[in-house]
Scaffold this active site. Sequence first.
Site, PDB file in Angstrom:
ATOM      1  N   CYS A  77      19.387  21.651  -8.090  1.00 15.93           N
ATOM      2  CA  CYS A  77      19.027  20.351  -8.650  1.00 15.93           C
ATOM      3  C   CYS A  77      17.509  20.146  -8.543  1.00 15.93           C
ATOM      4  O   CYS A  77      16.848  19.778  -9.525  1.00 15.93           O
ATOM      5  CB  CYS A  77      19.793  19.257  -7.904  1.00 15.93           C
ATOM      6  SG  CYS A  77      19.586  17.601  -8.573  1.00 15.93           S
ATOM      7  N   CYS A  78      16.941  20.420  -7.354  1.00 12.50           N
ATOM      8  CA  CYS A  78      15.485  20.276  -7.181  1.00 12.50           C
ATOM      9  C   CYS A  78      14.726  21.243  -8.091  1.00 12.50           C
ATOM     10  O   CYS A  78      13.673  20.887  -8.623  1.00 12.50           O
ATOM     11  CB  CYS A  78      15.088  20.545  -5.737  1.00 12.50           C
ATOM     12  SG  CYS A  78      15.287  19.153  -4.616  1.00 12.50           S
ATOM     13  N   CYS A  81      14.348  11.132  -3.811  1.00 10.09           N
ATOM     14  CA  CYS A  81      15.423  10.697  -4.714  1.00 10.09           C
ATOM     15  C   CYS A  81      16.471   9.909  -3.930  1.00 10.09           C
ATOM     16  O   CYS A  81      16.804  10.262  -2.783  1.00 10.09           O
ATOM     17  CB  CYS A  81      16.092  11.902  -5.340  1.00 10.09           C
ATOM     18  SG  CYS A  81      15.035  12.833  -6.452  1.00 10.09           S
ATOM     19  N   CYS A 117      19.437  11.587  -2.004  1.00  9.06           N
ATOM     20  CA  CYS A 117      19.073  12.542  -0.953  1.00  9.06           C
ATOM     21  C   CYS A 117      18.156  11.925   0.103  1.00  9.06           C
ATOM     22  O   CYS A 117      17.494  12.654   0.850  1.00  9.06           O
ATOM     23  CB  CYS A 117      18.392  13.760  -1.575  1.00  9.06           C
ATOM     24  SG  CYS A 117      19.424  14.608  -2.777  1.00  9.06           S
ATOM     25  N   CYS A 149      11.750  20.243  -1.002  1.00 11.80           N
ATOM     26  CA  CYS A 149      12.344  20.308  -2.338  1.00 11.80           C
ATOM     27  C   CYS A 149      11.962  21.562  -3.100  1.00 11.80           C
ATOM     28  O   CYS A 149      12.467  21.809  -4.186  1.00 11.80           O
ATOM     29  CB  CYS A 149      11.934  19.073  -3.145  1.00 11.80           C
ATOM     30  SG  CYS A 149      10.164  18.792  -3.142  1.00 11.80           S
TER      31      CYS A 149
HETATM   32 FE1  SF4 Z   1      18.231  16.458  -7.007  1.00 10.35          FE
HETATM   33 FE2  SF4 Z   1      18.175  15.412  -4.547  1.00 10.35          FE
HETATM   34 FE3  SF4 Z   1      16.363  17.263  -5.298  1.00 10.35          FE
HETATM   35 FE4  SF4 Z   1      16.277  14.794  -6.288  1.00 10.35          FE
HETATM   36  S1  SF4 Z   1      15.946  15.417  -4.126  1.00 10.35           S
HETATM   37  S2  SF4 Z   1      16.020  16.646  -7.453  1.00 10.35           S
HETATM   38  S3  SF4 Z   1      18.506  14.301  -6.485  1.00 10.35           S
HETATM   39  S4  SF4 Z   1      18.604  17.535  -5.027  1.00 10.35           S
END
Ligand code: SF4
Length: 235
Positions: free
Chosen positions: A122-123, A205, A208, A231
Amino acid sequence: MTTVRERTGDELKSLAEQAGRDLEDAPALEIVRWAADTFGDRFCVTSSMEDAVVAHLASRARPGVDVVFLDTGYHFPETIGTRDAVAAVMDVNVITLMPRLTVAEQDAEFGPRLHDRDPDRCCAMRKVEPLREGLAGYDAWATGLRRDESATRAGTPVVGWDARRGKVKVSPIARWTQADVDAYVAEHGVLTNPLLTDGYASVGCAPCTRRVLAGEDARAGRWAGRAKTECGLHG
Ligand code: SF4
């Protein structure tokens, strides 16, 4: 605005290493001024909009400096509000980078709540890749990394070579403590994210990030309960 010629990777690396040694004990404003003078419009600040301290420092060295913000689609409303306030009142040029996929498109392609199942992926899609593309036109970028934030950031140089991106990475407040940040914010009336006065010591985010508990380090609320601590932007 100063226009500075494009330098080779070897030139940038050598500049970064020399400046890291020369500026280790320099005040934050002097570090950011060196970067602004050396790289001109090929220098930018990246900001998570936790606060606008580095953006403020950079705007003193280079009014109208580019401030790059990653809008992951998962930010707290307070973070978007801080971004908008910075753009409205500070002498900076806020640039918002967006991931290739919206959250809805990512959910459709990878399933909902990828951040719970595979936060690294996701990151990578929502932060690392957009930043890589967004920094393409710059030779140097400034961050708000501080050595006292966590063990993984304890060795942060004030100016270093970001080998992965082939850029100079400037961390003008690397040597600062939280007390130094608080003093600068108070002295200059710098905008801060309202969540910092609501129990959050580090703001990322929403899915998280949690509030920190007494005695925890500033980044303990990020990806809490997981091995993940960064991240991928600074790894
Ligand atoms: Fe995704 Fe969490 Fe990374 Fe944001 S901090 S990009 S929601 S995994």
